[in-house]
Structure formats: structure tokens, C-alpha cells
Design an enzyme around this catalytic site. Structure first.
Site, PDB file in Angstrom:
ATOM      1  N   GLU A  39       0.828  -1.213   0.000  1.00  0.00           N
ATOM      2  CA  GLU A  39       0.000   0.000   0.000  1.00  0.00           C
ATOM      3  C   GLU A  39       0.863   1.265   0.000  1.00  0.00           C
ATOM      4  O   GLU A  39       0.549   2.230  -0.660  1.00  0.00           O
ATOM      5  CB  GLU A  39      -0.964   0.011   1.193  1.00  0.00           C
ATOM      6  CG  GLU A  39      -2.111  -0.972   1.073  1.00  0.00           C
ATOM      7  CD  GLU A  39      -3.016  -0.729  -0.137  1.00  0.00           C
ATOM      8  OE1 GLU A  39      -3.001   0.384  -0.690  1.00  0.00           O
ATOM      9  OE2 GLU A  39      -3.716  -1.668  -0.543  1.00  0.00           O
ATOM     10  N   TYR A 122      -6.318   6.067   4.869  1.00  0.00           N
ATOM     11  CA  TYR A 122      -6.526   5.043   3.838  1.00  0.00           C
ATOM     12  C   TYR A 122      -5.692   3.791   4.132  1.00  0.00           C
ATOM     13  O   TYR A 122      -6.204   2.674   4.143  1.00  0.00           O
ATOM     14  CB  TYR A 122      -6.187   5.585   2.432  1.00  0.00           C
ATOM     15  CG  TYR A 122      -6.102   4.459   1.453  1.00  0.00           C
ATOM     16  CD1 TYR A 122      -7.260   3.857   0.956  1.00  0.00           C
ATOM     17  CD2 TYR A 122      -4.873   3.906   1.080  1.00  0.00           C
ATOM     18  CE1 TYR A 122      -7.204   2.765   0.106  1.00  0.00           C
ATOM     19  CE2 TYR A 122      -4.798   2.819   0.235  1.00  0.00           C
ATOM     20  CZ  TYR A 122      -5.967   2.254  -0.250  1.00  0.00           C
ATOM     21  OH  TYR A 122      -5.913   1.161  -1.073  1.00  0.00           O
ATOM     22  N   ASP A 140      -9.563   5.043  -1.615  1.00  0.00           N
ATOM     23  CA  ASP A 140      -8.537   5.761  -2.379  1.00  0.00           C
ATOM     24  C   ASP A 140      -9.210   6.389  -3.602  1.00  0.00           C
ATOM     25  O   ASP A 140     -10.441   6.398  -3.705  1.00  0.00           O
ATOM     26  CB  ASP A 140      -7.395   4.805  -2.772  1.00  0.00           C
ATOM     27  CG  ASP A 140      -7.867   3.731  -3.745  1.00  0.00           C
ATOM     28  OD1 ASP A 140      -9.084   3.643  -4.020  1.00  0.00           O
ATOM     29  OD2 ASP A 140      -7.012   2.983  -4.244  1.00  0.00           O
ATOM     30  N   CYS A 192     -14.667   0.001 -13.466  1.00  0.00           N
ATOM     31  CA  CYS A 192     -15.162   1.372 -13.329  1.00  0.00           C
ATOM     32  C   CYS A 192     -13.981   2.329 -13.519  1.00  0.00           C
ATOM     33  O   CYS A 192     -13.591   3.067 -12.623  1.00  0.00           O
ATOM     34  CB  CYS A 192     -15.825   1.568 -11.966  1.00  0.00           C
ATOM     35  SG  CYS A 192     -16.803   3.069 -11.886  1.00  0.00           S
ATOM     36  N   CYS A 199     -19.539  -0.512 -18.014  1.00  0.00           N
ATOM     37  CA  CYS A 199     -20.778  -0.701 -17.258  1.00  0.00           C
ATOM     38  C   CYS A 199     -21.502  -1.996 -17.637  1.00  0.00           C
ATOM     39  O   CYS A 199     -22.164  -2.597 -16.794  1.00  0.00           O
ATOM     40  CB  CYS A 199     -21.703   0.490 -17.451  1.00  0.00           C
ATOM     41  SG  CYS A 199     -20.914   2.048 -16.984  1.00  0.00           S
TER      42      CYS A 199
HETATM   43 FE1  SF4 Z   1     -18.950   2.296 -12.629  1.00  0.00          FE
HETATM   44 FE2  SF4 Z   1     -20.539   1.755 -14.684  1.00  0.00          FE
HETATM   45 FE3  SF4 Z   1     -20.330   0.077 -12.645  1.00  0.00          FE
HETATM   46 FE4  SF4 Z   1     -21.594   2.378 -12.356  1.00  0.00          FE
HETATM   47  S1  SF4 Z   1     -22.191   0.695 -13.664  1.00  0.00           S
HETATM   48  S2  SF4 Z   1     -20.135   1.481 -10.932  1.00  0.00           S
HETATM   49  S3  SF4 Z   1     -20.337   3.701 -13.634  1.00  0.00           S
HETATM   50  S4  SF4 Z   1     -18.728   0.641 -14.104  1.00  0.00           S
END
Ligand code: SF4
Length: 351
Positions: A39, A122, A140, A192, A199
Site C-alpha cells: 500500500e 486510507y 482511495d 469502473c 458498465c
Molecule cells: Fe462504474 Fe458503470 Fe459500474 Fe456504475 S455501472 S459502478 S459507472 S462501471
């Protein structure tokens, strides 16, 4: 029964967890020394860069006691290239505290961890959750992004931090807190992502507000940053006929404290005339000003260095500069030489 965020995330983690040099196999806990070391190394540095450094450190210093017993110079030179050397000094001081004051065992409680050098909220939460499976929320930059999107928090950072941290803490499950922390880190790093989040394969998509509102890529928002100033200076590379370079130690406190360097004029903002800066040469010699610049960016400023080079006609020149010593070119790797100084020496040897 609908699954909670944590259940969906953990089910995803069980299938897609990353294999990382410091991560224990599924179902096992990483020991605190390894969580802490990784870390600290990962702060401001990528997983890809940290891998080799981490392996070298644990091979050379397999326990916190071994690291505590190592001379600071050796730790700094093993760290060279990771940048932010204050972290390496704190790393060493922290290892010594754990060895001396805690019998070689990292404390499990937040206050005990936070009292150690270089451990902020953190890192304390990461150690508590990953090494001890305590319910702690490690947030983080990656996790901030996931949470800002999950709840469509549009307040810009850093003002949004409190809201993000409170929301993140509410989501931490009672069981498998360590896996949950690592799952959030993995989700932020691989799904993400800052640009083009994936998504369609995200386990949190059924409840993600940013996705629903079409805001995913625009979050988290950030307040505009102040421009970093640029400082300029002239670095002096004095080489012997056999190529050895004159190095000196920087003061222990402050930027790059305790590291080696080639001497240079003061680094200042504003007007800079390289020919005038030659007056700051550390020893009398026939200095040649090289064309071009060495650029480096520190946390709070950009640095632009011109480089002057000279050949030493006598070994005794080193005596004129207290705290300096000759270093053969093939031994530079063993010195605690910051990246910017490596660039300067490279420029002087190539020009
Ligand atoms: Fe991130 Fe998309 Fe998952 Fe929402 S749906 S947490 S924006 S990857």
C-alpha cells in the site's frame, strides 16, 4: 431475495479477482507487513511499476524486523525510481516503530496504526480490512470514483470527499471486509475506470445511479486545480577521466532528503539565466553548458534543469565540496539517486 451491493461485488470478485504479487490466494489473508508495504508503494504509483519493487523488497527484507534493521541508505537506494522519497524514509521509520514498540506485530486498531509514521486513514483502513478482516472502509482515488458514480454524487472533489467517504463506509459488509476492500479496488482499476467504464459487465450496474442518468464518464467532478509552478536551475556534472561522477548528499530534511545528487544551483521560479548560474559551480573547473533541458515533475512543482559538465583534472576536487564522493558509473544503481538526478547524469554522458 435481491442481492446487496456487497454480495454482488463479492460474487464478482470470487470470479474476477486480480492476481497481484502481494495478494494472498483466495480464502487466505495477506500478512500485515505485505499489505502495508504494497500500500505504501502503491501511493501515487501504478500496480505495474510496483510489482518488481515489491518482490525485491520482500526477498531482501522478508519481515518488518528485517526492514527495520536495514540501513536507511540501503532502503532509499532500493526505493530509488518509485519517487516521493519521504515515503521511503517513513517506511523505514515505521518498520522500526513496529519492531521496537510493537514487538514486530502491526497493531490492529486504527489509533495504533495511525500513530505509525506514514500511515494515514486510507492505509490504516486497508491494513485493518485486508490483513485483519476488520470492518474498515479504505477509500482511495479508485474507490472515490466508484462511489461517486454509484450514487451520482455531482459535488466536485475535494468537497465531495465527506459524502463519498460516508457512503463508502455504509456499504462495507460485516463479513469478508478484506475481500470487499480488495473487490472495490479491483472494480475501480479494471471495470469502473476513469474513461470508458465497462458498465455492461459491472456487477453494480443494476443499482448505479450515474449509469441510469448517463453521467458515468463525467464523474467524479473535480474543482479546477491550481497550475504547478516551474522552478529552474543548473546541475553540475563533474566527471573524472574514468567516468566516475561527483555526488553529494542532500540534507536529511526536505525534498529528496538524504538522497544523493549532483550539485546544482538553487531551484527557483522566475527568470533564469544559465550563464549566470555558472557562478554557483561547486568547484572551479572548465564548465561546458550543454544544450537542452532535463525536465521532472514533483508533487508541487515542475523542474527544468540545464546541465553543465566538466572533467576533473584531479581527484582532490572532491575535498572542496564537503559531503561529496566520487561514484563510478556502474555503481550508480546502488546509490540512492533520485530519478531526476539519473536523467541529469544520463544527459551529461550522452551529450
Ligand atoms: Fe462504474 Fe458503470 Fe459500474 Fe456504475 S455501472 S459502478 S459507472 S462501471
Amino acid at each position: 431475495m435481491t442481492m446487496t451491493h456487497a454480495q454482488r461485488l463479492l460474487a464478482w470478485y470470487d470470479r474476477h479477482r486480480r492476481t497481484l504479487p502481494w495478494r494472498a490466494p483466495a480464502g487466505r489473508r495477506t500478512e500485515p507487513y505485505r499489505v502495508w508495504l504494497s500500500e505504501i508503494m502503491l501511493q501515487q504509483t501504478t500496480v505495474a511499476t510496483v510489482g518488481d519493487y515489491y518482490r525485491r523488497f520482500v526477498e531482501r527484507w522478508p519481515t518488518v524486523e528485517a526492514l527495520a534493521a536495514a540501513p536507511l541508505d540501503e532502503v532509499l537506494s532500493a526505493w530509488a525510481g518509485l519517487g516521493y522519497y519521504a515515503r521511503a524514509r517513513n517506511l523505514h521509520a515505521c518498520a522500526q516503530d513496529v519492531a521496537d514498540k510493537h514487538g514486530g506485530r502491526f497493531p490492529e486498531d486504527e489509533a495504533g496504526l495511525r500513530a505509525l509514521p506514514g500511515i494515514g486513514p486510507y492505509t490504516a483502513a486497508a491494513i485493518r480490512s485486508i490483513a485483519f478482516d476488520h470492518k474498515a472502509s479504505a477509500v482511495d482515488g479508485n474507490v472515490e470514483r466508484v462511489i461517486a458514480r454509484l450514487y451520482a454524487i455531482e459535488t466536485p472533489l475535494p468537497d465531495a470527499k465527506i459524502e463519498i467517504h460516508l457512503s463508502a463506509a455504509e456499504l462495507v459488509p460485516e463479513a469478508r471486509a478484506g475481500d470487499y476492500a480488495q473487490a472495490m479496488m479491483d472494480l475501480g482499476a479494471t471495470v469502473c475506470t476513469p474513461r470508458r467504464p465497462l458498465c455492461v459487465i459491472c456487477p453494480l450496474s443494476p443499482s448505479c445511479r450515474a449509469l441510469k442518468l448517463g453521467l458515468a464518464e463525467t464523474l467524479p467532478r473535480r474543482a479546477p486545480k491550481a497550475e504547478k509552478p516551474t522552478r529552474r536551475g543548473l546541475a553540475f556534472v563533474l566527471a573524472r577521466k574514468d567516468g566516475a561522477v561527483l555526488l553529494r548528499k542532500r540534507p536529511t530534511k526536505g525534498l529528496l532528503g538524504g538522497m544523493d545528487e549532483v550539485p546544482s544551483s538553487p531551484w527557483r521560479e522566475g527568470r533564469f539565466v544559465a550563464a549566470d548560474a555558472l557562478a554557483d559551480a561547486p568547484v572551479p573547473a572548465r564548465w561546458t553548458l550543454l544544450d537542452g533541458l532535463v525536465r521532472h515533475t514533483f508533487t508541487h512543482f515542475h523542474l527544468e534543469l540545464r546541465v553543465a559538465r566538466a572533467t576533473a583534472t584531479t581527484d582532490r576536487l572532491a575535498r572542496l565540496l564537503p559531503g561529496s564522493a566520487w561514484c563510478a558509473l556502474d555503481l550508480l544503481d546502488e546509490r540512492a539517486l533520485p530519478t531526476v538526478m539519473r536523467k541529469v547524469i544520463e544527459k551529461a554522458s550522452l551529450s
